[in-house]
Design a protein around this motif. Structure first.
Motif, PDB file in Angstrom:
ATOM      1  N   TRP A 163       0.874  -1.184   0.000  1.00  0.00           N
ATOM      2  CA  TRP A 163       0.000   0.000   0.000  1.00  0.00           C
ATOM      3  C   TRP A 163       0.906   1.228   0.000  1.00  0.00           C
ATOM      4  O   TRP A 163       2.039   1.173   0.487  1.00  0.00           O
ATOM      5  N   ALA A 164       0.406   2.341  -0.581  1.00  0.00           N
ATOM      6  CA  ALA A 164       1.290   3.504  -0.725  1.00  0.00           C
ATOM      7  C   ALA A 164       0.502   4.808  -0.711  1.00  0.00           C
ATOM      8  O   ALA A 164      -0.636   4.876  -1.195  1.00  0.00           O
ATOM      9  N   ARG A 165       1.144   5.849  -0.179  1.00  0.00           N
ATOM     10  CA  ARG A 165       0.547   7.167  -0.066  1.00  0.00           C
ATOM     11  C   ARG A 165       1.592   8.243  -0.378  1.00  0.00           C
ATOM     12  O   ARG A 165       2.791   8.055  -0.124  1.00  0.00           O
ATOM     13  N   ILE A 166       1.136   9.376  -0.890  1.00  0.00           N
ATOM     14  CA  ILE A 166       1.951  10.584  -1.028  1.00  0.00           C
ATOM     15  C   ILE A 166       1.200  11.714  -0.344  1.00  0.00           C
ATOM     16  O   ILE A 166      -0.013  11.863  -0.527  1.00  0.00           O
ATOM     17  N   VAL A 167       1.912  12.504   0.454  1.00  0.00           N
ATOM     18  CA  VAL A 167       1.317  13.669   1.121  1.00  0.00           C
ATOM     19  C   VAL A 167       2.198  14.886   0.875  1.00  0.00           C
ATOM     20  O   VAL A 167       3.410  14.824   1.117  1.00  0.00           O
ATOM     21  N   HIS A 168       1.583  15.967   0.404  1.00  0.00           N
ATOM     22  CA  HIS A 168       2.288  17.236   0.224  1.00  0.00           C
ATOM     23  C   HIS A 168       1.768  18.257   1.227  1.00  0.00           C
ATOM     24  O   HIS A 168       0.571  18.288   1.520  1.00  0.00           O
TER      25      HIS A 168
END
Length: 264
Positions: free
Chosen positions: A136-141
């Motif tokens: 599972w993967a996420r990107i947060v800016h």
């Protein structure tokens, strides 16, 4: 709430200061393996010791200037060599873009965009194969309140952060098929290093958000319904949720962490 970070791998870009540091510390306490990207190797070493003491089972010091494609490529080569995949990429770096239109040179504009959005592009591009390899993967800016409430003295900073929000929205759509969730967090007025010299001269502590707000609200034209500044750790908890496995159906969101304000 268990955020599902057991054995997870996370890279925090800008994780040695301010909101980035608070985020890295929050994730360490959740049991994450944490990679911290920063330019100051001494500060990286101090941060790594703190994260290990807070509970991170593995801390990776990643010395890099994110305006260098070579440095960024090397960062994620190190991540692959150490962990093989990556669950979350969190970008907290902001440009040094204060100044009005008439005072900013072309070079200043270029630097604001390179630091504030192109650096995030470099990191996302280099991290993407690792994110795709994860279960599972996420990107947060991290954007800014000025994206929604314009400030004449932050024109290049805000333009770069606005571009970062556009990048977030685009990636949330283009990476949805990969199951990679991409979100942004917009902090309101937060007590970080920008306020330290002013508060120190007034004898106000960095952990006194009410008195700090009373001192600075008029000078900086701030409006916060709760009547105080926020603390970095209050933003960090929202970032951690966005980066977590528990966040399973939110992507393309832009979340205000502002204490209540006049955001549009």
């Amino acid at each position: 709430m268990d955020l599902g970070f057991a054995d997870a791998t996370v890279v925090v870009v800008g994780g040695t200061r301010g909101i980035g540091y608070a985020t890295a510390l929050c994730l360490a306490r959740e049991g994450c393996r944490v990679g911290v990207v920063g330019r100051d190797e001494d500060r990286l070493a101090r941060t790594a010791r703190t994260l290990a003491a807070a509970g991170s089972p593995d801390v990776l010091e990643l010395a890099a200037d994110t305006t260098s494609d070579v440095d960024v490529t090397e960062v994620f080569d190190q991540v692959r060599a150490r962990w093989g995949s990556l669950n979350a990429l969190i970008n907290t770096v902001g440009p040094a873009g204060a100044g009005r239109l008439e005072n900013l040179t072309d070079e200043a504009w270029s630097a604001a965009f390179d630091q504030g959005v192109i650096a995030a592009v470099r990191c996302a591009r280099s991290a993407l194969p690792l994110l795709r390899d994860a279960e599972w993967a996420r990107i947060v800016h991290v954007t800014a309140m000025s994206v929604q409430h314009q400030s004449p003295g932050l024109i290049s900073y805000t333009a770069a952060k606005s571009a970062l929000l556009s990048l977030t929205k685009n990636l949330s759509r283009t990476l949805a098929a990969d199951g990679i969730l991409v979100n942004a967090v917009a902090p309101g007025p937060i007590l970080t290093d920008w306020a330290r010299p002013i508060l120190t001269s007034a004898g106000i502590g960095m952990q006194d958000p009410v008195t700090a707000y009373q001192l600075l609200e008029k000078a900086h034209e701030m409006s916060v319904d709760l009547g105080r500044f926020g603390l970095p750790e209050e933003v960090a908890t929202v970032i951690a949720f966005c980066a977590s496995r528990v966040n399973s159906f939110m992507t393309g969101a832009h979340l205000n962490v502002d204490g209540g304000s006049d955001f549009l």
